[in-house]
Design an enzyme around this catalytic site. Structure first.
Site, PDB file in Angstrom:
ATOM      1  N   THR A  38      88.704  -0.077 -11.533  1.00 47.23           N
ATOM      2  CA  THR A  38      89.510  -0.546 -12.657  1.00 47.23           C
ATOM      3  C   THR A  38      88.909  -1.838 -13.201  1.00 47.23           C
ATOM      4  O   THR A  38      88.613  -2.755 -12.437  1.00 47.23           O
ATOM      5  CB  THR A  38      90.962  -0.787 -12.204  1.00 47.23           C
ATOM      6  OG1 THR A  38      91.552   0.470 -11.875  1.00 47.23           O
ATOM      7  CG2 THR A  38      91.777  -1.460 -13.292  1.00 47.23           C
ATOM      8  N   HIS A  89      92.863  11.019  -8.530  1.00 49.63           N
ATOM      9  CA  HIS A  89      93.021   9.821  -7.701  1.00 49.63           C
ATOM     10  C   HIS A  89      94.212  10.030  -6.765  1.00 49.63           C
ATOM     11  O   HIS A  89      95.361   9.805  -7.130  1.00 49.63           O
ATOM     12  CB  HIS A  89      93.244   8.599  -8.587  1.00 49.63           C
ATOM     13  CG  HIS A  89      92.979   7.293  -7.899  1.00 49.63           C
ATOM     14  ND1 HIS A  89      92.888   7.184  -6.528  1.00 49.63           N
ATOM     15  CD2 HIS A  89      92.780   6.033  -8.397  1.00 49.63           C
ATOM     16  CE1 HIS A  89      92.649   5.915  -6.205  1.00 49.63           C
ATOM     17  NE2 HIS A  89      92.575   5.199  -7.322  1.00 49.63           N
ATOM     18  N   TYR A 118      98.798   5.361  -5.287  1.00 53.24           N
ATOM     19  CA  TYR A 118      99.264   5.848  -6.580  1.00 53.24           C
ATOM     20  C   TYR A 118     100.000   7.179  -6.423  1.00 53.24           C
ATOM     21  O   TYR A 118     100.236   7.639  -5.311  1.00 53.24           O
ATOM     22  CB  TYR A 118      98.096   5.920  -7.557  1.00 53.24           C
ATOM     23  CG  TYR A 118      97.446   4.564  -7.742  1.00 53.24           C
ATOM     24  CD1 TYR A 118      98.223   3.425  -7.962  1.00 53.24           C
ATOM     25  CD2 TYR A 118      96.069   4.399  -7.669  1.00 53.24           C
ATOM     26  CE1 TYR A 118      97.641   2.172  -8.104  1.00 53.24           C
ATOM     27  CE2 TYR A 118      95.476   3.148  -7.816  1.00 53.24           C
ATOM     28  CZ  TYR A 118      96.274   2.040  -8.026  1.00 53.24           C
ATOM     29  OH  TYR A 118      95.711   0.802  -8.156  1.00 53.24           O
ATOM     30  N   GLY A 166      82.461  -0.462   1.091  1.00 51.54           N
ATOM     31  CA  GLY A 166      81.767  -1.450   1.896  1.00 51.54           C
ATOM     32  C   GLY A 166      80.404  -1.044   2.412  1.00 51.54           C
ATOM     33  O   GLY A 166      79.859  -1.694   3.312  1.00 51.54           O
ATOM     34  N   TYR A 192      89.218  -8.433 -14.198  1.00 51.87           N
ATOM     35  CA  TYR A 192      90.193  -7.692 -15.001  1.00 51.87           C
ATOM     36  C   TYR A 192      90.519  -8.382 -16.325  1.00 51.87           C
ATOM     37  O   TYR A 192      91.527  -8.069 -16.955  1.00 51.87           O
ATOM     38  CB  TYR A 192      91.486  -7.505 -14.193  1.00 51.87           C
ATOM     39  CG  TYR A 192      91.251  -6.919 -12.822  1.00 51.87           C
ATOM     40  CD1 TYR A 192      90.710  -5.646 -12.680  1.00 51.87           C
ATOM     41  CD2 TYR A 192      91.553  -7.640 -11.675  1.00 51.87           C
ATOM     42  CE1 TYR A 192      90.479  -5.108 -11.421  1.00 51.87           C
ATOM     43  CE2 TYR A 192      91.332  -7.112 -10.412  1.00 51.87           C
ATOM     44  CZ  TYR A 192      90.784  -5.839 -10.291  1.00 51.87           C
ATOM     45  OH  TYR A 192      90.554  -5.311  -9.049  1.00 51.87           O
TER      46      TYR A 192
END
Length: 341
Positions: free
Chosen positions: A5, A154, A159, A272, A321
């Protein structure tokens, strides 16, 4: 390149700045876009894009065109945030929805009022569930019409689709709640209907087993394991292209092995990884593809840097963001750095 995002879609519309961002990073063999809402009530965060209007479809065309011209493939991630939302981030007349009316703990940023507690979601009734499924399918059709090579659902990070799997968030007593099979039903019905509409080879699913992000309450380890083993087997039956696993130390090895044995198509791992740990995962056979997020965020030429064993740009966390080009399309590439020396 894993989905991230970035909140640059002013008025929830993809734009030329976003097209530049993705084209810059098309050294990746496959790009998965930022989470993109299939419907107005799924726009939980400020400035995230959608794929439900014709204006949004038109806006995404510059993104797919640029990435394809640069030789990469691109999947659109479909993300319905469910209860991780605030009404101020949604278009007028829409409210956040969820499998139940259980409000998420914590706060979410809004452009109009700063940090706010999550809104209480409206519990989806039977008609609402049907609308959610249909909106995902329409969004997938729109994505292919826009030029995307496929879509990624997703089902991670707390979510809507992961909310449906969690028995502490999904407290329904109908066919979409209760048992593992029922809690998996929403995800599987969406995947199946999208596969029928655009082709199963154009569908992936992102998961994050055992994650507690976005106020996902932990539940019985055996139940979590069985949930993802069942889900993987059913997705294998549907024949979708891939499962994309957001790895974390809480996932026991038996769950990794269960997903691997249940699902015969592509497994993508991310979270990661370095070039060295990713290579080891590929060589061990536990992953078929590996994905990088943060490394691509600050290094448009990440693949060249791996090839040359070059140092990576640091991430500017202040601009993750924020609107505008700073911290988005202005990270230097190797040739530019050489000119500065």
């Amino acid at each position: 390149m894993a989905p991230m995002t970035r909140s640059r879609a002013l008025n929830n519309l993809p734009n030329e700045l976003m097209a530049t961002y993705y084209r810059q990073r098309s050294g990746a063999g496959l790009i998965v876009t930022e989470g993109t809402s299939p419907s107005p009530e799924g726009l939980g965060y400020p400035r995230i894009p959608g794929i439900f209007s014709e204006a949004q479809v038109d806006g995404w065309k510059a993104v797919t065109k640029g990435v394809h011209e640069a030789g990469s493939r691109i999947f659109l991630q479909l993300m319905h945030t469910g209860r991780i939302a605030h009404i101020a981030n949604l278009p007028e007349g829409y409210q956040p929805v969820g499998l139940s009316d259980r409000k998420a703990a914590g706060e979410i940023f809004t452009d109009t009022a700063g940090l706010q507690e999550h809104s209480v979601p409206v519990a989806l009734d039977a008609e609402g569930i049907v609308n959610v499924i249909n909106n995902f399918v329409k969004a997938a059709i729109n994505a292919v019409r826009t030029g995307f090579d496929g879509v990624e659902l997703h089902g991670a990070n707390g979510y809507l689709l992961e909310q449906s799997l969690n028995p502490h968030v999904n407290t329904r007593t109908d066919n979409y709640g209760g048992s593992i099979e029922n809690r998996s039903r929403l995800t599987l019905e969406i995947a199946e209907k999208i596969a029928s509409a655009i082709g199963r080879e154009k569908v992936g699913l992102r998961i994050s087993p055992y994650s507690t992000l976005s106020d996902m309450p932990a539940y019985d380890e055996a139940d979590v394991h069985q949930t993802y083993a069942y889900l993987s087997g059913e997705l294998n039956r549907l024949g979708i292209a891939y499962i994309h696993i957001s790895d974390n130390p809480s996932i026991p090895q038996k769950t990794h092995q269960s997903i691997r044995s249940a699902f015969s198509n592509t497994l993508i791992y991310c979270n990661g990884l370095t070039a060295q740990t990713a290579e080891a995962k590929l060589q061990a056979g536990s992953a078929d593809l590996v994905a990088f997020a943060r490394s691509f965020l600050s290094n448009p030429d990440f693949m060249r840097r791996i090839e040359k064993n070059a140092p990576l740009n640091e991430v500017d966390y202040r601009t993750l963001y924020t609107p505008g080009a700073q911290g988005y399309t202005d990270y230097p590439v190797l040739d530019e750095l050489a000119q500065l020396v």
